[in-house]
Design an enzyme around this catalytic site. Structure first.
Site, short mmCIF file in Angstrom:
data_model
loop_
_atom_site.label_atom_id
_atom_site.label_comp_id
_atom_site.label_asym_id
_atom_site.label_seq_id
_atom_site.Cartn_x
_atom_site.Cartn_y
_atom_site.Cartn_z
N ASP A 18 -43.28 19.23 16.86
CA ASP A 18 -43.83 20.43 17.55
C ASP A 18 -43.87 20.06 19.14
O ASP A 18 -44.30 18.74 19.58
CB ASP A 18 -45.18 20.97 16.83
CG ASP A 18 -45.45 22.31 17.44
OD1 ASP A 18 -44.53 22.90 18.19
OD2 ASP A 18 -46.58 22.67 17.14
N HIS A 35 -35.83 20.75 23.77
CA HIS A 35 -35.19 20.47 22.52
C HIS A 35 -34.07 19.65 22.76
O HIS A 35 -33.85 18.72 21.96
CB HIS A 35 -34.52 21.84 21.95
CG HIS A 35 -35.52 22.93 21.62
ND1 HIS A 35 -36.40 22.93 20.97
CD2 HIS A 35 -35.45 24.35 22.07
CE1 HIS A 35 -36.97 24.02 20.72
NE2 HIS A 35 -36.55 24.84 21.35
N GLU A 65 -39.13 31.06 9.70
CA GLU A 65 -39.51 31.88 10.78
C GLU A 65 -38.95 31.60 12.18
O GLU A 65 -39.00 32.72 13.07
CB GLU A 65 -41.28 31.47 10.82
CG GLU A 65 -42.09 31.81 9.64
CD GLU A 65 -41.76 30.94 8.45
OE1 GLU A 65 -41.34 29.84 8.76
OE2 GLU A 65 -42.02 31.31 7.20
N LEU A 129 -31.39 4.38 4.38
CA LEU A 129 -32.42 5.63 4.72
C LEU A 129 -31.73 6.91 4.44
O LEU A 129 -30.67 7.19 4.68
CB LEU A 129 -32.82 5.60 6.33
CG LEU A 129 -33.40 6.64 6.73
CD1 LEU A 129 -35.08 6.86 6.40
CD2 LEU A 129 -33.43 6.58 8.59
N ARG A 184 -47.87 15.14 12.81
CA ARG A 184 -47.40 16.47 13.31
C ARG A 184 -47.75 16.22 14.97
O ARG A 184 -48.86 15.70 15.24
CB ARG A 184 -48.42 17.35 13.05
CG ARG A 184 -48.00 18.74 13.66
CD ARG A 184 -48.91 19.94 13.14
NE ARG A 184 -48.11 21.24 14.07
CZ ARG A 184 -48.00 22.37 13.83
NH1 ARG A 184 -47.97 22.62 12.24
NH2 ARG A 184 -47.33 23.27 14.36
N ARG A 190 -52.29 22.36 11.68
CA ARG A 190 -51.70 23.33 10.72
C ARG A 190 -50.54 22.59 9.86
O ARG A 190 -49.99 21.66 10.61
CB ARG A 190 -50.90 24.63 11.33
CG ARG A 190 -51.70 25.41 12.14
CD ARG A 190 -51.05 26.77 12.36
NE ARG A 190 -50.19 26.59 13.66
CZ ARG A 190 -50.63 26.53 14.90
NH1 ARG A 190 -51.75 26.84 15.37
NH2 ARG A 190 -49.75 26.65 15.91
N SER A 192 -47.92 24.60 8.65
CA SER A 192 -47.01 25.42 9.14
C SER A 192 -45.85 25.63 7.99
O SER A 192 -44.54 25.39 8.30
CB SER A 192 -46.29 25.00 10.22
OG SER A 192 -47.23 24.97 11.44
N GLU A 203 -51.07 11.89 3.39
CA GLU A 203 -52.00 11.47 4.57
C GLU A 203 -51.50 12.12 5.95
O GLU A 203 -50.36 12.16 6.08
CB GLU A 203 -51.94 9.87 5.03
CG GLU A 203 -52.67 9.02 3.79
CD GLU A 203 -54.24 9.47 3.62
OE1 GLU A 203 -54.97 9.69 4.53
OE2 GLU A 203 -54.69 9.33 2.56
C1 FPP Z 1 -41.04 22.95 17.88
O1 FPP Z 1 -41.11 23.00 19.27
C2 FPP Z 1 -39.45 22.43 17.64
C3 FPP Z 1 -38.67 23.06 17.13
C4 FPP Z 1 -38.64 24.42 16.61
C5 FPP Z 1 -37.03 22.63 16.96
C6 FPP Z 1 -36.98 21.19 17.07
C7 FPP Z 1 -35.76 20.66 17.42
C8 FPP Z 1 -35.43 19.36 17.69
C9 FPP Z 1 -36.42 18.49 17.86
C10 FPP Z 1 -34.19 19.29 18.41
C11 FPP Z 1 -33.06 18.53 17.63
C12 FPP Z 1 -33.37 18.30 16.27
C13 FPP Z 1 -32.33 17.78 15.52
C14 FPP Z 1 -32.91 17.52 13.78
C15 FPP Z 1 -30.85 17.72 15.94
P1 FPP Z 1 -41.64 24.49 19.77
O2 FPP Z 1 -40.30 24.70 20.50
O3 FPP Z 1 -42.18 25.12 18.71
O4 FPP Z 1 -42.57 24.18 20.84
P2 FPP Z 1 -43.84 24.67 21.56
O5 FPP Z 1 -44.74 24.94 20.32
O6 FPP Z 1 -44.40 24.03 22.60
O7 FPP Z 1 -43.22 26.23 21.81
#
Ligand code: FPP
Length: 239
Positions: A18, A35, A65, A129, A184, A190, A192, A203
């Site tokens: 996150d 991202h 979601e 893995l 997290r 959370r 989520s 844990e």
């Molecule tokens: C949460 O941050 C992250 C996501 C919803 C996307 C996770 C994706 C990646 C880490 C990119 C690549 C992953 C793979 C497996 C190729 P957010 O956008 O909710 O952040 P915020 O809470 O700060 O808005």
């Protein structure tokens, strides 16, 4: 990594990645940049997990979601997933990483489904893995999916009793041990809708660090903290 040699490592680490959006916003960048840098963290954490010999890693990349996010962001996330699969396949083969999906792959456009299935097939025999990526995942939907399957198989006589072991076999995580450690990032307290059944005795470790900043050293800190935890699974501590 030497100080980790004698510590108790988890068998399965699950991570709620996150904070990509906030990481980008803090730098006046579009969210997608978060991202993209987050993808680098994925590479670093996967490699570290593999090198430590931890056999299972599950990353929450896209929830059910998340489809409600702006179309542009969803499209870019799908694009990043496609890039990740193409770029990482050689490393997965070299390092013995098996790629697996938990979630509802059928929600995705055909071209992404094809790429995902292709990588799953090519890496299917790798044993170092097991990398699970949660895509279009919802813990509640997973439980409902399991209940539906169990009801059908009970009715047609395929199963005679329903207990925790039987139930687990109907989840998308079938065959994967429950996570020992859930990490997290970004400080939110959370779960989520992530692995609701599976985290009963997991844990939990929360760090304020945003996912794009979460790299090997921060991960090792989480693993050290985990090794100090006293896991009792509801039992009384022996004298
Ligand atoms: C949460 O941050 C992250 C996501 C919803 C996307 C996770 C994706 C990646 C880490 C990119 C690549 C992953 C793979 C497996 C190729 P957010 O956008 O909710 O952040 P915020 O809470 O700060 O808005």
């Amino acid at each position: 990594m030497s100080d980790l040699e004698n510590i108790k490592l988890p068998v399965h680490v699950a991570i709620i990645m996150d904070g990509n959006g906030r990481w980008a916003q803090m730098r006046n960048l579009p969210r997608v940049e978060g991202h993209l840098v987050g993808m680098e963290s994925v590479r670093d954490i996967v490699t570290t997990t593999r090198n430590l010999g931890i056999p299972y890693l599950t990353l929450y990349a896209f929830s059910k979601e998340n489809w409600t996010r702006p179309k542009e962001e969803v499209n870019r996330l799908l694009e990043i997933l496609g890039i990740y699969l193409e770029q990482e396949l050689p490393l997965m083969m070299e390092k013995g990483i098996r790629f697996n999906i938990v979630g509802d792959l059928t929600d995705f456009p055909e071209r992404i489904q094809k790429k995902v299935r292709d990588v799953m097939k090519k890496t299917g025999k790798n044993r170092e893995l097991c990398l699970n990526i949660a895509l279009s995942y919802s813990g509640r939907k997973e439980i409902l999916h399991a209940v539906t399957g169990i009801a059908e198989d009970y009715k047609n006589g395929k199963i005679k009793k329903i207990d925790e072991r039987v139930f687990s076999r109907y989840l998308w995580t079938k065959g994967i041990p429950d996570p020992d450690l859930l990490i997290r990032t970004s400080g939110e307290l959370r779960v989520s809708n992530f692995l609701l059944w599976q985290i009963a005795y997991t844990e939990i470790y929360v760090t304020d660090m945003l996912w794009p900043d979460f790299r090997r050293e921060a991960y090792l800190d989480a693993l050290r903290e985990y090794s100090r935890r006293d896991r009792r699974f509801g039992r009384v501590k022996e004298a």
